[in-house]
Design an enzyme around this catalytic site. Structure first.
Site, PDB file in Angstrom:
ATOM      1  N   VAL A   1      -7.443  -0.340  -2.514  1.00  0.00           N
ATOM      2  CA  VAL A   1      -6.595  -1.523  -2.726  1.00  0.00           C
ATOM      3  C   VAL A   1      -5.639  -1.733  -1.551  1.00  0.00           C
ATOM      4  O   VAL A   1      -5.194  -2.847  -1.279  1.00  0.00           O
ATOM      5  CB  VAL A   1      -5.812  -1.360  -4.063  1.00  0.00           C
ATOM      6  CG1 VAL A   1      -4.820  -0.184  -3.983  1.00  0.00           C
ATOM      7  CG2 VAL A   1      -5.084  -2.641  -4.455  1.00  0.00           C
ATOM      8  N   LYS A   2      -5.354  -0.634  -0.829  1.00  0.00           N
ATOM      9  CA  LYS A   2      -4.349  -0.723   0.228  1.00  0.00           C
ATOM     10  C   LYS A   2      -4.846  -1.451   1.473  1.00  0.00           C
ATOM     11  O   LYS A   2      -4.059  -1.783   2.344  1.00  0.00           O
ATOM     12  CB  LYS A   2      -3.823   0.670   0.586  1.00  0.00           C
ATOM     13  CG  LYS A   2      -3.175   1.411  -0.554  1.00  0.00           C
ATOM     14  CD  LYS A   2      -1.956   0.722  -1.169  1.00  0.00           C
ATOM     15  CE  LYS A   2      -0.880   0.395  -0.189  1.00  0.00           C
ATOM     16  NZ  LYS A   2       0.433   0.210  -0.839  1.00  0.00           N
ATOM     17  N   ASP A   3      -6.155  -1.736   1.547  1.00  0.00           N
ATOM     18  CA  ASP A   3      -6.651  -2.573   2.656  1.00  0.00           C
ATOM     19  C   ASP A   3      -5.958  -3.931   2.639  1.00  0.00           C
ATOM     20  O   ASP A   3      -5.683  -4.527   3.678  1.00  0.00           O
ATOM     21  CB  ASP A   3      -8.163  -2.816   2.521  1.00  0.00           C
ATOM     22  CG  ASP A   3      -8.978  -1.578   2.836  1.00  0.00           C
ATOM     23  OD1 ASP A   3      -8.396  -0.567   3.262  1.00  0.00           O
ATOM     24  OD2 ASP A   3     -10.210  -1.619   2.646  1.00  0.00           O
TER      25      ASP A   3
END
Ligand code: PMP
Length: 333
Positions: free
Chosen positions: A44-46
């Site tokens: 999700v941190k992309d």
């Protein structure tokens, strides 16, 4: 040729919603997970990494050849480094040494400069976030193309990224038929961005924080006091302070989730549904089950499937480690 893009960035976002059958049957609700592990860098941190880099570019703080510095539990660093590689930026990552070897190896293998520090509370000057901020300042004059501290915790470009992408995607994928959204918070970017978007669309959508033991946010939401108890083997989530991103979140309530509750959920999903997910997903899905029980049958609840189990193999599938911690382990190991 249609829809071709030659860049890593094209693989970020537009992730599917996956029905979680076991949790849905258990609660007679429809519980879906947004498959963020399918983002190009695996988490999700992309999305946050891309939003922070675009913010720095728009503010003209960085150009090709510049350096991005960040303190991270690993996933943001992996996203920053992949995107940085694709755009011509160098990446320096400051990380607590107690995070999994898998994430450290990934960072080294994709060319990030990794600086490990001993874990320290936020109030200590040796805290990894503060070390990253200082390092970016110190390096400022060494690169004419710019040295940027991404500052994912307190730069609200992070939450804005989720407000512009994750929130609208969830609204469209559910066709607005969503009763609740639950997720954990590390920086607070996901819960802040998604909650603001969903509440703007329909103020009746319930937003709940799912918080691991050892984090102070559950007590803050439920009792107004930053206080923590116990601990957790989960990584990347929980906080002892209110970050600028978390401060923007619109939250109705919180659940405190113990590893004894979240780990069996992860092991059952592997065995029964072919989903092999990272530790924060267990906390998120446990929270979704709690919210489903609270709201009653027939409701639609969405949570976030942040990353895959392979980033945590040395903990999640390490029987000796789990037995030592008196935690459940997979029956097949
Ligand atoms: N899960 C994982 C695995 C993470 O790495 C993070 C971020 N560190 C989160 C959840 C929390 O997301 P956010 O920072 O948007 O609150």
């Amino acid at each position: 040729m249609k829809n071709t893009q030659n860049n890593f960035i094209a693989g970020i976002g537009n992730t599917p919603l996956i029905k979680l059958s076991g949790p849905s049957e258990l609660t007679k609700c429809n519980i879906y997970g947004k498959a963020e592990y399918l983002n190009a860098g695996g988490s999700v941190k992309d999305r946050a990494a891309l939003a922070l880099i675009r913010d720095a570019e728009e503010k003209k703080l960085i150009s090709k050849g510049g350096t991005i510095v960040e303190g991270t539990a690993g996933n943001t660093g992996i996203g920053l480094c992949h995107i940085g590689n694709s755009l011509g930026y160098k990446t320096i990552i400051v990380m607590n040494e107690n995070q999994t070897q898998e994430k450290k190896d990934t960072l080294i293998n994709i060319g990030a400069e990794l600086r490990l520090v001993p874990p320290k509370p936020y109030k200590d000057n040796g805290n990894y976030v503060k070390v990253a901020g200082r390092l970016a300042k110190e390096l400022k004059n060494t690169n004419n193309q710019g040295v940027v501290w991404a500052n994912q915790f307190d730069n609200t470009a992070n939450a804005k990224g989720h407000y512009k992408s994750t929130g609208p995607e969830i609204w469209e994928q559910t066709e607005g038929k969503i009763d609740g959204f639950v997720c954990s918070s590390g920086t607070g970017g996901t819960i802040a961005g998604v909650s603001n978007f969903l509440k703007e669309k329909n103020k009746n959508v319930k937003i709940y924080l799912s918080d691991p033991r050892g984090s102070s946010l559950y007590n803050y939401i439920e009792n107004g006091e930053l206080k923590s108890e116990g601990g957790s083997i989960t990584e990347g989530i929980g906080s002892s302070r209110i970050t600028a991103n978390f401060a923007e979140a619109k939250i109705d309530g919180a659940f405190s989730i113990d590893d004894h509750e979240s780990l069996p959920i992860l092991y059952n999903l592997i065995k029964n549904e072919g989903l092999s997910l990272g530790t924060s997903c267990g906390v998120n899905i446990a929270g979704a089950i709690r919210l489903a029980k609270k709201l009653g049958p027939g409701k639609t609840i969405i949570t976030i499937l942040c990353d895959r189990s392979d980033r945590y193999q040395s903990k999640l599938f390490n029987k000796k480690f789990l037995i030592e911690k008196k935690l459940p382990y997979p029956s097949w190991l």
